[in-house]
Design an enzyme around this catalytic site. Structure first.
Site, short mmCIF file in Angstrom:
data_model
loop_
_atom_site.label_atom_id
_atom_site.label_comp_id
_atom_site.label_asym_id
_atom_site.label_seq_id
_atom_site.Cartn_x
_atom_site.Cartn_y
_atom_site.Cartn_z
N SER A 1 1.96 -8.96 6.45
CA SER A 1 1.35 -8.34 7.62
C SER A 1 1.16 -9.36 8.74
O SER A 1 1.13 -10.56 8.53
CB SER A 1 0.00 -7.73 7.27
N1 SAH Z 1 -0.78 -8.05 1.44
C1 SAH Z 1 0.63 -8.30 1.62
C2 SAH Z 1 1.28 -7.22 2.44
C3 SAH Z 1 2.26 -6.52 1.60
S1 SAH Z 1 3.08 -5.10 2.26
C4 SAH Z 1 0.87 -9.69 2.17
O1 SAH Z 1 -0.10 -10.36 2.54
O2 SAH Z 1 2.01 -10.14 2.17
C5 SAH Z 1 2.57 -3.88 1.08
C6 SAH Z 1 2.92 -4.14 -0.36
O3 SAH Z 1 2.41 -3.06 -1.12
C7 SAH Z 1 4.42 -4.21 -0.68
O4 SAH Z 1 4.69 -5.41 -1.33
C8 SAH Z 1 4.64 -3.00 -1.60
O5 SAH Z 1 5.64 -3.23 -2.57
C9 SAH Z 1 3.27 -2.84 -2.22
N2 SAH Z 1 2.97 -1.52 -2.79
C10 SAH Z 1 3.32 -0.29 -2.30
N3 SAH Z 1 2.82 0.67 -3.09
C11 SAH Z 1 2.15 0.08 -4.10
C12 SAH Z 1 1.44 0.55 -5.24
N4 SAH Z 1 1.31 1.86 -5.49
N5 SAH Z 1 0.86 -0.35 -6.07
C13 SAH Z 1 0.97 -1.68 -5.82
N6 SAH Z 1 1.65 -2.19 -4.77
C14 SAH Z 1 2.23 -1.32 -3.91
#
Ligand code: SAH
Length: 218
Positions: A64
């Site tokens: 993000s």
């Molecule tokens: N907090 C992260 C942002 C990641 S983007 C950072 O600092 O880099 C959102 C993430 O959520 C992605 O990696 C995606 O694969 C994950 N995601 C989506 N649905 C999910 C679920 N049901 N359970 C766990 N992770 C999930």
């Protein structure tokens, strides 16, 4: 030369947060100074690590935008020693920022649905010297009952609805921060668990979709 340019970018970002009264929490600012975002971005994008934009990390996920991470972290009202659940580990950067604020006695349980990203996050966190984040490869949309209750829950993917089902995994006076809404545009919601649940709207954001049972499906 490269390093000082990065520092300059981070300092001007922090300056923008202070001047715009976006981030005032000193602990959040300290965490951004301590955790190097370059560790968490792909090799070919390292020079852009402190540009205030989300960056792709593969598998349709992004790390993000720094300002978004700062706003969500500030909204969590973190204190030393807290136990935090993160849903959507991605690169592991958000977990690292939280870990730095809650300190060694605190703990982050972070759930990632894509196995390759869970491995990537583990590697990144190790490189950053962080030991109090446990990354688990699972569908986090239902939360993670096994380690509950949590002081705080943060969801870093877009939820189709306010995740009231997670309230039972949250301690009293606990806080949940989550983007809620349509696939490409959401409102950032802050929920405080009390006798009555208090809901606050922190404005418009855009996240990748939350997959899984309580998300948008596969
Ligand atoms: N907090 C992260 C942002 C990641 S983007 C950072 O600092 O880099 C959102 C993430 O959520 C992605 O990696 C995606 O694969 C994950 N995601 C989506 N649905 C999910 C679920 N049901 N359970 C766990 N992770 C999930």
């Amino acid at each position: 030369m490269f390093k000082s340019n990065i520092n300059e970018k981070l300092m001007s970002l922090i300056d923008y947060w202070k001047k715009g009264k976006i981030i005032s929490n000193k602990k959040v600012i300290e965490a951004f100074k301590k955790i190097d975002r370059r560790i968490f971005v792909p090799e070919e994008l390292k020079e852009q690590a402190y540009d205030d934009i989300p960056l792709p990390i593969g598998f349709g996920a992004t790390i993000s935008q720094p300002t978004t991470i700062a706003i969500m972290t500030q909204a969590l009202e973190l204190k030393k020693g807290m136990k935090v659940l993160e849903i959507g580990t991605g690169s592991g950067y958000q977990s690292a920022i939280i870990s730095s604020i809650i300190g060694r006695k605190g703990e982050v349980i972070s759930i990632e649905i894509v196995p390759e990203l869970a491995s990537l996050a583990k590697k990144n966190l190790k490189k950053a010297g962080i030991t109090n984040v446990e990354v688990i490869n699972a569908d986090g949309s239902k939360g993670y009952e096994k380690e509950a209750p949590y002081d705080r829950i943060i969801i870093t993917a877009a939820s189709p609805e306010i995740p009231r089902h997670l309230l039972k995994q949250l301690k009293k006076k606990g806080i949940i921060v989550v983007p809620v809404g349509e696939l490409f545009s959401q409102r950032m919601i802050k929920m405080k668990k009390n006798d009555k649940v208090k809901i606050e709207d922190l404005g418009p954001f855009s996240f990748v979709p939350l997959k899984g049972k309580k998300g948008w499906g596969n």
